[in-house]
Design a protein around this motif. Structure first.
Motif, PDB file in Angstrom:
ATOM      1  N   UNK A 160       0.858  -1.173   0.000  1.00 29.54           N
ATOM      2  CA  UNK A 160       0.000   0.000   0.000  1.00 29.54           C
ATOM      3  C   UNK A 160       0.895   1.224   0.000  1.00 29.54           C
ATOM      4  N   UNK A 161       1.512   1.414  -1.132  1.00 28.75           N
ATOM      5  CA  UNK A 161       2.519   2.458  -1.289  1.00 28.75           C
ATOM      6  C   UNK A 161       1.989   3.527  -2.259  1.00 28.75           C
ATOM      7  N   UNK A 162       2.813   4.007  -3.172  1.00 28.19           N
ATOM      8  CA  UNK A 162       2.367   5.034  -4.106  1.00 28.19           C
ATOM      9  C   UNK A 162       1.571   4.414  -5.261  1.00 28.19           C
ATOM     10  N   UNK A 163       0.674   5.216  -5.858  1.00 29.42           N
ATOM     11  CA  UNK A 163      -0.206   4.733  -6.917  1.00 29.42           C
ATOM     12  C   UNK A 163       0.413   4.883  -8.293  1.00 29.42           C
ATOM     13  N   UNK A 164       0.288   3.832  -9.090  1.00 31.53           N
ATOM     14  CA  UNK A 164       0.932   3.813 -10.396  1.00 31.53           C
ATOM     15  C   UNK A 164       0.341   4.766 -11.412  1.00 31.53           C
ATOM     16  N   UNK A 165      -0.984   4.855 -11.471  1.00 30.34           N
ATOM     17  CA  UNK A 165      -1.629   5.673 -12.490  1.00 30.34           C
ATOM     18  C   UNK A 165      -1.284   7.152 -12.306  1.00 30.34           C
ATOM     19  N   UNK A 166      -1.388   7.649 -11.078  1.00 32.70           N
ATOM     20  CA  UNK A 166      -1.125   9.071 -10.844  1.00 32.70           C
ATOM     21  C   UNK A 166       0.346   9.416 -11.057  1.00 32.70           C
ATOM     22  N   UNK A 167       1.252   8.552 -10.647  1.00 27.88           N
ATOM     23  CA  UNK A 167       2.671   8.808 -10.885  1.00 27.88           C
ATOM     24  C   UNK A 167       2.990   8.784 -12.372  1.00 27.88           C
ATOM     25  N   UNK A 168       2.386   7.860 -13.094  1.00 26.54           N
ATOM     26  CA  UNK A 168       2.613   7.784 -14.540  1.00 26.54           C
ATOM     27  C   UNK A 168       2.139   9.065 -15.222  1.00 26.54           C
ATOM     28  N   UNK A 169       0.970   9.565 -14.832  1.00 24.54           N
ATOM     29  CA  UNK A 169       0.453  10.789 -15.429  1.00 24.54           C
ATOM     30  C   UNK A 169       1.393  11.962 -15.161  1.00 24.54           C
ATOM     31  N   UNK A 170       1.918  12.048 -13.943  1.00 22.95           N
ATOM     32  CA  UNK A 170       2.836  13.130 -13.603  1.00 22.95           C
ATOM     33  C   UNK A 170       4.106  13.062 -14.450  1.00 22.95           C
ATOM     34  N   UNK A 171       4.632  11.853 -14.630  1.00 21.09           N
ATOM     35  CA  UNK A 171       5.855  11.688 -15.417  1.00 21.09           C
ATOM     36  C   UNK A 171       5.621  12.005 -16.889  1.00 21.09           C
ATOM     37  N   UNK A 172       4.490  11.590 -17.423  1.00 18.44           N
ATOM     38  CA  UNK A 172       4.176  11.883 -18.824  1.00 18.44           C
ATOM     39  C   UNK A 172       4.012  13.372 -19.060  1.00 18.44           C
ATOM     40  N   UNK A 173       3.455  14.070 -18.076  1.00 15.32           N
ATOM     41  CA  UNK A 173       3.156  15.488 -18.246  1.00 15.32           C
ATOM     42  C   UNK A 173       4.405  16.360 -18.342  1.00 15.32           C
ATOM     43  N   UNK A 174       5.537  15.891 -17.804  1.00 12.24           N
ATOM     44  CA  UNK A 174       6.733  16.736 -17.783  1.00 12.24           C
ATOM     45  C   UNK A 174       7.807  16.259 -18.756  1.00 12.24           C
ATOM     46  N   UNK A 175       7.469  15.313 -19.629  1.00 14.25           N
ATOM     47  CA  UNK A 175       8.452  14.774 -20.568  1.00 14.25           C
ATOM     48  C   UNK A 175       7.918  14.843 -21.994  1.00 14.25           C
TER      49      UNK A 175
END
Length: 318
Positions: free
Chosen positions: A42-57
């Motif tokens: 129960x750590x960090x969420x994959x979907x939200x982290x992926x969206x953040x990474x896509x948005x800045x690259x």
């Protein structure tokens, strides 16, 4: 010469979420292929982290490793994947698995048949992404006239993040490929593909535990405790190496300290561990077994992990 397999970096489940944008930018600027987002309960969420990474690259690809299939309704999973694909067409590679059963039990979603649930969810998500209107009344998936509006223009392969012969055999029949957990070795890959039936057009992604240092001795010293844990737990990804029994006997007799003195060839089989040249040799061996994507997985220590990014970039551009 550019590597024939895409080489990237794994963002550990314990890393601070805000770090993902800095890591993504560094990889993007340096020419690495992919950032793998690790989702575990129960750590960090994959979907939200992926969206953040896509948005800045601009060009960096994002892999999801992995989304447990029973943790979300398959219609929601398809919606989330469609959104990510729409944010960055051609840059998303999703991995789905049946999840750690203890975690699924904690959430009250454990399936009596993890393989059965996995098969039903993969089928539903695949059909939804393909633009179908899905009605199904299975044991684990029940949908009535569900259709994405609109479905994604391009559908990436759905990779199965599984291990074990039955799961891999099923993956070979229903998935577009596999994501193999660390420490992936050439022996691990060979066995997994045999168990999957070596289907055509099957995408092979692996996570490989990385530690590159100026000298081998330092790298081996850093990684010896980690390797000891892998031996103690008989990690399924490590067991297939041909020297596993010798390695276990040595560890049982002499403990962690003895692991720093095992042959360099053993370390190179286990992972991209040692010098940059040693790490490149490990990647070459994985590529020779047919691997398409390699996610280099650092230890969870943030400072140590960040020190590996430049090495990951160098390996991606070798």
């Amino acid at each position: 010469m550019t590597s024939s397999a895409g080489v990237g970096f794994c963002f550990d489940r314990t890393f601070p979420p805000a770090l993902v944008t800095d890591v993504a930018r560094r990889l993007d600027a340096g020419g690495a292929d992919r950032l793998w987002i690790i989702e575990d309960c129960f750590y960090t969420g994959g979907i939200s982290l992926a969206a953040a990474a896509l948005a800045v690259t601009e060009r960096l690809n994002i892999g999801l490793g992995i989304l447990p299939v029973v943790a979300r309704n398959p219609a929601i999973t398809a919606m989330e994947l469609t959104t990510l694909i729409g944010l960055a067409p051609g840059r998303v590679l999703p991995g789905l698995g049946h999840g750690v059963q203890e975690w699924m039990e904690q959430m009250g979603v454990r399936a009596k048949s993890p393989l059965g649930a996995f098969e039903e969810v993969i089928d539903a998500v695949r059909r939804l992404l393909a633009g179908e209107t899905v009605t199904t009344d299975g044991k684990y998936v029940r949908l009535t006239d569900v259709r994405l509006d609109p479905p994604p223009a391009e559908v990436p392969p759905l990779l199965a993040g599984v291990r074990g012969p039955k799961s891999l055999a099923l993956a070979g029949k229903i998935a577009g490929g596999v994501v193999l957990a660390e420490p992936s070795t050439p022996s691990t890959v060979r066995l997994a593909l045999d168990q999957a039936g070596r289907p055509e057009d099957f995408v092979v992604a692996v996570f490989s535990s990385v530690c590159v240092q100026e000298d081998r001795a330092t790298a081996y010293q850093i990684m010896a405790p980690w390797l000891g844990t892998m031996i103690e737990t008989r990690n399924p990804s490590l067991v297939p190496v041909p020297f596993f029994d010798e390695l276990t006997a040595l560890y049982d007799a002499k403990g962690t300290g003895a692991l720093t003195g095992i042959p360099a060839e053993w370390w190179s089989e286990i992972g991209p561990i040692g010098t940059l040249a040693d790490a490149a040799a490990h990647l070459d061996a994985l590529e020779a077994e047919g691997v398409h994507h390699i996610g280099l997985f650092p230890l969870a220590d943030v400072d140590l992990a960040m020190s590996q990014i430049d090495h990951v970039i160098a390996l991606a551009n070798r």
